[in-house]
Scaffold this active site. Structure first.
Site, PDB file in Angstrom:
ATOM      1  N   CYS A 116       1.406  -1.706  -0.339  1.00 18.13           N
ATOM      2  CA  CYS A 116       0.076  -0.176   0.277  1.00 18.13           C
ATOM      3  C   CYS A 116       0.948   1.165  -0.067  1.00 18.13           C
ATOM      4  O   CYS A 116       0.292   2.202   0.012  1.00 18.13           O
ATOM      5  CB  CYS A 116      -1.063  -0.261   1.213  1.00 18.13           C
ATOM      6  SG  CYS A 116      -1.444  -1.892   1.368  1.00 18.13           S
ATOM      7  N   HIS A 242      -2.948   6.390   3.027  1.00 21.43           N
ATOM      8  CA  HIS A 242      -3.056   5.904   2.669  1.00 21.43           C
ATOM      9  C   HIS A 242      -4.729   5.482   2.818  1.00 21.43           C
ATOM     10  O   HIS A 242      -5.347   6.173   3.931  1.00 21.43           O
ATOM     11  CB  HIS A 242      -2.726   4.576   2.710  1.00 21.43           C
ATOM     12  CG  HIS A 242      -3.156   3.450   2.428  1.00 21.43           C
ATOM     13  ND1 HIS A 242      -3.927   3.717   1.126  1.00 21.43           N
ATOM     14  CD2 HIS A 242      -2.971   2.167   3.276  1.00 21.43           C
ATOM     15  CE1 HIS A 242      -4.245   1.422   1.482  1.00 21.43           C
ATOM     16  NE2 HIS A 242      -3.598   1.527   2.096  1.00 21.43           N
ATOM     17  N   ASN A 272      -9.909   0.105   0.245  1.00 21.17           N
ATOM     18  CA  ASN A 272      -8.481   0.292   0.563  1.00 21.17           C
ATOM     19  C   ASN A 272      -7.913   0.190  -0.716  1.00 21.17           C
ATOM     20  O   ASN A 272      -8.202  -1.363  -0.552  1.00 21.17           O
ATOM     21  CB  ASN A 272      -8.452  -0.779   1.772  1.00 21.17           C
ATOM     22  CG  ASN A 272      -6.782  -0.533   2.171  1.00 21.17           C
ATOM     23  OD1 ASN A 272      -5.627  -0.490   1.027  1.00 21.17           O
ATOM     24  ND2 ASN A 272      -6.348  -0.688   3.247  1.00 21.17           N
TER      25      ASN A 272
HETATM   26  O1  UT7 Z   1      -3.176  -1.031   3.905  1.00 14.49           O
HETATM   27  C1  UT7 Z   1      -3.878  -1.803   4.945  1.00 14.49           C
HETATM   28  C2  UT7 Z   1      -3.977  -2.778   5.462  1.00 14.49           C
HETATM   29  N1  UT7 Z   1      -4.794  -3.064   6.247  1.00 14.49           N
HETATM   30  C3  UT7 Z   1      -5.043  -2.288   7.823  1.00 14.49           C
HETATM   31  O2  UT7 Z   1      -5.151  -0.972   7.376  1.00 14.49           O
HETATM   32  C4  UT7 Z   1      -5.848  -3.167   8.481  1.00 14.49           C
HETATM   33  C5  UT7 Z   1      -6.222  -2.654   9.429  1.00 14.49           C
HETATM   34  N2  UT7 Z   1      -6.744  -2.280  10.809  1.00 14.49           N
HETATM   35  C6  UT7 Z   1      -8.248  -2.462  11.081  1.00 14.49           C
HETATM   36  O3  UT7 Z   1      -8.688  -1.578   9.684  1.00 14.49           O
HETATM   37  C7  UT7 Z   1      -9.123  -3.004  11.822  1.00 14.49           C
HETATM   38  O4  UT7 Z   1      -8.109  -3.933  13.136  1.00 14.49           O
HETATM   39  C8  UT7 Z   1     -10.193  -4.057  11.098  1.00 14.49           C
HETATM   40  C9  UT7 Z   1     -11.559  -3.225  10.525  1.00 14.49           C
HETATM   41  C10 UT7 Z   1      -9.296  -5.399  10.402  1.00 14.49           C
HETATM   42  C11 UT7 Z   1     -10.470  -5.454  12.444  1.00 14.49           C
HETATM   43  O5  UT7 Z   1     -11.258  -3.929  13.325  1.00 14.49           O
HETATM   44  P1  UT7 Z   1     -10.803  -4.506  14.427  1.00 14.49           P
HETATM   45  O6  UT7 Z   1     -11.811  -2.937  15.344  1.00 14.49           O
HETATM   46  O7  UT7 Z   1     -10.023  -4.363  15.018  1.00 14.49           O
HETATM   47  O8  UT7 Z   1     -12.072  -5.679  14.384  1.00 14.49           O
HETATM   48  P2  UT7 Z   1     -11.151  -6.997  16.083  1.00 14.49           P
HETATM   49  O9  UT7 Z   1     -10.379  -7.589  14.887  1.00 14.49           O
HETATM   50  O10 UT7 Z   1     -10.911  -6.214  16.970  1.00 14.49           O
HETATM   51  O11 UT7 Z   1     -12.383  -7.760  15.800  1.00 14.49           O
HETATM   52  C12 UT7 Z   1     -13.554  -7.497  16.903  1.00 14.49           C
HETATM   53  C13 UT7 Z   1     -14.702  -8.409  16.536  1.00 14.49           C
HETATM   54  C14 UT7 Z   1     -14.874  -9.875  16.855  1.00 14.49           C
HETATM   55  O12 UT7 Z   1     -15.370 -10.548  17.427  1.00 14.49           O
HETATM   56  P3  UT7 Z   1     -15.405 -10.805  18.722  1.00 14.49           P
HETATM   57  O13 UT7 Z   1     -13.950 -11.592  18.909  1.00 14.49           O
HETATM   58  O14 UT7 Z   1     -15.081  -9.615  19.276  1.00 14.49           O
HETATM   59  O15 UT7 Z   1     -16.430 -11.479  18.765  1.00 14.49           O
HETATM   60  C15 UT7 Z   1     -14.689 -10.036  15.147  1.00 14.49           C
HETATM   61  O16 UT7 Z   1     -14.772 -11.160  14.538  1.00 14.49           O
HETATM   62  O17 UT7 Z   1     -16.055  -8.321  15.329  1.00 14.49           O
HETATM   63  C16 UT7 Z   1     -15.107  -9.069  14.722  1.00 14.49           C
HETATM   64  N3  UT7 Z   1     -15.300  -8.852  13.247  1.00 14.49           N
HETATM   65  C17 UT7 Z   1     -16.260  -8.257  12.602  1.00 14.49           C
HETATM   66  N4  UT7 Z   1     -17.886  -8.183  12.858  1.00 14.49           N
HETATM   67  C18 UT7 Z   1     -18.826  -8.429  11.862  1.00 14.49           C
HETATM   68  C19 UT7 Z   1     -14.127  -8.881  12.509  1.00 14.49           C
HETATM   69  N5  UT7 Z   1     -13.961  -8.914  11.306  1.00 14.49           N
HETATM   70  C20 UT7 Z   1     -16.306  -8.599  11.640  1.00 14.49           C
HETATM   71  C21 UT7 Z   1     -16.457  -8.041  10.631  1.00 14.49           C
HETATM   72  N6  UT7 Z   1     -18.250  -7.423  10.265  1.00 14.49           N
HETATM   73  N7  UT7 Z   1     -16.399  -7.635   8.654  1.00 14.49           N
END
Ligand code: UT7
Length: 315
Positions: A116, A242, A272
């Site tokens: 990215c 980004h 993204n």
């Molecule tokens: O170019 C670089 C590429 N990558 C990035 O920039 C990614 C940077 N990271 C992020 O943007 C965030 O970490 C994410 C959007 C990927 C995830 O958000 P988060 O606030 O860090 O969520 P998490 O991974 O801590 O998950 C929280 C909860 C989990 O459920 P439990 O375990 O609390 O029950 C996940 O299973 O949200 C759940 N979850 C979802 N729920 C509904 C994760 N993805 C989803 C989803 N829909 N798409």
């Protein structure tokens, strides 16, 4: 002869696939919903390729930039394409772009992969190449078809990404100062896409680790660029980060003590788009008439590698 070491962005362009995929569309194939995606990322939709390819998007974006610039393709002295997933292992996307646009044959055309951060890496590589070129301009493109390597059963990653391409025509300049900040922190755990042809060939990501990397690395890069340019954050007209997650951009704005109005955001529309995101953003800003001569802009990308790439640009 003294070589000019500033950089002018002569024109920008972008191209995205026709097909729009909304959060509601994704909720039909993976366990997610519009509310979660919107509040946790800011993304509302993204574009996915159908007939288009990484090269066709790149050519579309490049044509737009070339038309807007009014330059002759004979005056292009380098073609650098940033991409995570080129259409072929070889030839490079850049060579296809060269062929289709009729670029000169005695110029370097090649792809780079800085994930990215690719557009910012590409711009600085092209600037270096121009210092050795008898031609005036370089073509820099970021193009991605990440939808082809998304695991559509992994709700933690598949909702984030989209396809598209952004392009810029650049030239060396005495009047437009330029400072760059490229870096990497080698890591094959946090954000990986194996190079296998069948199984196990999808993007896998530890989202929170990428998040933490971004919210510390981007403000640090901005601060180094401010120092190099001898200006303060208040002097900057626009920050173009980004487009990965609205919460990352909000955190950067807060750390830099700058209003969100100075941070261009279009991730709601495109998700993204990896190496294409900064180019698409600049092109949209230009189309909207937001960019005026003399404006000071800082662009910063970050992503797999892990890499980051920033630039201080005077429009
Ligand atoms: O170019 C670089 C590429 N990558 C990035 O920039 C990614 C940077 N990271 C992020 O943007 C965030 O970490 C994410 C959007 C990927 C995830 O958000 P988060 O606030 O860090 O969520 P998490 O991974 O801590 O998950 C929280 C909860 C989990 O459920 P439990 O375990 O609390 O029950 C996940 O299973 O949200 C759940 N979850 C979802 N729920 C509904 C994760 N993805 C989803 C989803 N829909 N798409």
């Amino acid at each position: 002869m003294l070589v000019k070491d500033g950089l002018k962005i002569v024109a920008v362009g972008h191209c995205v696939p026709k097909k729009i995929v909304t959060n509601d569309d994704l909720s039909k194939i993976v366990d997610t919903n519009d509310e979660w995606i919107t509040t946790r990322t800011g993304i509302k939709k993204r574009h996915f390729v159908e007939d288009e390819t990484g090269c066709s998007l790149a050519i579309g974006a490049a044509r737009m930039a070339i038309e807007k610039s009014g330059i002759n393709v004979e005056d292009i002295g380098a073609c650098v394409v940033a991409t995570v997933k080129a259409d072929y292992l070889t030839p490079s996307n850049a060579c296809i772009v060269q062929k289709e646009l009729g670029l000169p044959q005695d110029i370097p055309c090649f792809d780079i992969n800085a994930a990215c951060s690719g557009f910012m890496y590409g711009m600085q590589i092209a600037r270096g190449l121009l210092m050795q070129s008898s031609r005036r301009y370089a073509l820099v493109i970021g193009t991605e078809t990440l939808s082809k390597i998304l695991d559509m059963t992994d709700r933690g990653s598949c909702i984030l990404f989209g396809d598209g391409s952004g392009a810029a025509i650049i030239e060396l300049s005495d009047e437009h100062r330029f400072f760059g900040d490229l870096g990497a922190k080698g890591d094959n755990e946090v954000l990986v896409c194996p190079n296998n042809s069948h199984e196990d060939r999808y993007v896998a990501m530890k989202g929170q680790d990428v998040f933490k990397f971004a919210v510390s690395t981007v403000p640090a890069s901005i601060n180094r660029l401010l120092e190099k340019a001898g200006v303060t954050a208040d002097d900057i007209d626009y920050f173009v980060c980004h487009q990965a997650n609205i919460r990352i951009i909000e955190s950067v704005a807060k750390k830099c003590k700058q209003p969100m109005e100075k941070f261009y955001v279009n991730l709601d529309e495109y998700g993204n788009t990896s190496s294409a995101s900064v180019g698409i953003a600049l092109s949209e800003m230009d189309e909207k008439g937001l960019l005026k001569p003399g404006m000071k802009i800082i662009c910063v990308g970050f992503g797999a590698g892990l890499t980051w790439g920033g630039a201080y640009i005077e429009w």
